[in-house]
Design a protein around this motif. Structure first.
Motif, PDB file in Angstrom:
ATOM      1  N   THR A 117       0.849  -1.186   0.000  1.00 20.51           N
ATOM      2  CA  THR A 117       0.000   0.000   0.000  1.00 20.51           C
ATOM      3  C   THR A 117       0.883   1.233   0.000  1.00 20.51           C
ATOM      4  O   THR A 117       1.800   1.338   0.819  1.00 20.51           O
ATOM      5  N   LEU A 118       0.620   2.144  -0.937  1.00 20.20           N
ATOM      6  CA  LEU A 118       1.306   3.426  -0.986  1.00 20.20           C
ATOM      7  C   LEU A 118       0.320   4.499  -0.541  1.00 20.20           C
ATOM      8  O   LEU A 118      -0.736   4.663  -1.149  1.00 20.20           O
ATOM      9  N   HIS A 119       0.672   5.206   0.533  1.00 21.94           N
ATOM     10  CA  HIS A 119      -0.156   6.276   1.070  1.00 21.94           C
ATOM     11  C   HIS A 119       0.319   7.600   0.469  1.00 21.94           C
ATOM     12  O   HIS A 119       1.436   8.033   0.731  1.00 21.94           O
ATOM     13  N   GLU A 120      -0.535   8.209  -0.352  1.00 21.07           N
ATOM     14  CA  GLU A 120      -0.216   9.513  -0.940  1.00 21.07           C
ATOM     15  C   GLU A 120      -0.373  10.624   0.085  1.00 21.07           C
ATOM     16  O   GLU A 120       0.304  11.641   0.017  1.00 21.07           O
ATOM     17  N   SER A 121      -1.306  10.442   0.990  1.00 18.43           N
ATOM     18  CA  SER A 121      -1.591  11.430   2.026  1.00 18.43           C
ATOM     19  C   SER A 121      -2.368  10.726   3.125  1.00 18.43           C
ATOM     20  O   SER A 121      -2.598   9.515   3.056  1.00 18.43           O
ATOM     21  N   ALA A 124      -5.673   9.514   1.167  1.00 20.73           N
ATOM     22  CA  ALA A 124      -5.692   8.781  -0.103  1.00 20.73           C
ATOM     23  C   ALA A 124      -4.536   7.791  -0.177  1.00 20.73           C
ATOM     24  O   ALA A 124      -3.397   8.137   0.144  1.00 20.73           O
ATOM     25  N   TRP A 125      -4.830   6.562  -0.622  1.00 22.76           N
ATOM     26  CA  TRP A 125      -3.803   5.548  -0.794  1.00 22.76           C
ATOM     27  C   TRP A 125      -4.289   4.519  -1.814  1.00 22.76           C
ATOM     28  O   TRP A 125      -5.465   4.465  -2.148  1.00 22.76           O
ATOM     29  N   ALA A 126      -3.344   3.721  -2.290  1.00 20.77           N
ATOM     30  CA  ALA A 126      -3.658   2.662  -3.258  1.00 20.77           C
ATOM     31  C   ALA A 126      -2.864   1.422  -2.874  1.00 20.77           C
ATOM     32  O   ALA A 126      -1.769   1.525  -2.312  1.00 20.77           O
ATOM     33  N   SER A 127      -3.431   0.259  -3.199  1.00 20.66           N
ATOM     34  CA  SER A 127      -2.796  -1.013  -2.842  1.00 20.66           C
ATOM     35  C   SER A 127      -2.757  -1.950  -4.035  1.00 20.66           C
ATOM     36  O   SER A 127      -3.572  -1.840  -4.956  1.00 20.66           O
TER      37      SER A 127
END
Length: 132
Positions: A117-121, A124-127
């Motif tokens: 998982t990359l947390h942009e803020s 908001a994040w994407a996995s």
């Protein structure tokens, strides 16, 4: 299913192609918190999912390959929109390669899956989730 998660971070620069990205079409920076979650159905002989120290070390090695890079200039990403979702898959696949080569020790051979998982803020994040 048991799991453990380790965390690191990366700072990159990149730009996107396509109107959907609006001002992000211009070169910009991004800092991501990166979580790697390792899963298995049964704990190993030591009653752990995987060695947390080795998992942290391997995640650090993978993200160091991307850290402080302009991804627009990286041959591996030529012509690719390096979206958060895409980068989560890149990191997951690179971690999976390290697991396959024994980077997390023999106990990691019993892992069932991995999610990055990359947390942009903070909102908001994407996995990307994959089997091992």
């Amino acid at each position: 299913m048991f799991s453990i998660t380790v965390r690191d971070h990366i700072m990159i620069a990149h730009s996107f192609r396509g109107d959907v990205f609006g001002p992000a079409q211009r070169l910009h920076g991004a800092t991501f918190l990166v979580d790697a979650t390792f899963r298995r159905e049964q704990l190993d002989d030591d009653n752990i999912v995987v060695d947390i120290g080795l998992a942290t070390q391997e995640l650090g090695a993978v993200v160091s390959e991307l850290n402080y890079r302009n991804l627009d200039n990286e041959p591996d990403f030529a012509g690719v929109n390096t979206s958060t979702e895409f980068l989560a898959k890149v990191i997951a696949d690179r971690l999976a390669e390290r697991i396959e080569k024994g980077g997390l020790g023999e106990g990691a051979r019993g892992l069932a899956g991995l999610t990055v998982t990359l947390h942009e803020s903070h909102v908001a994040w994407a996995s990307y989730e994959r089997a091992l």
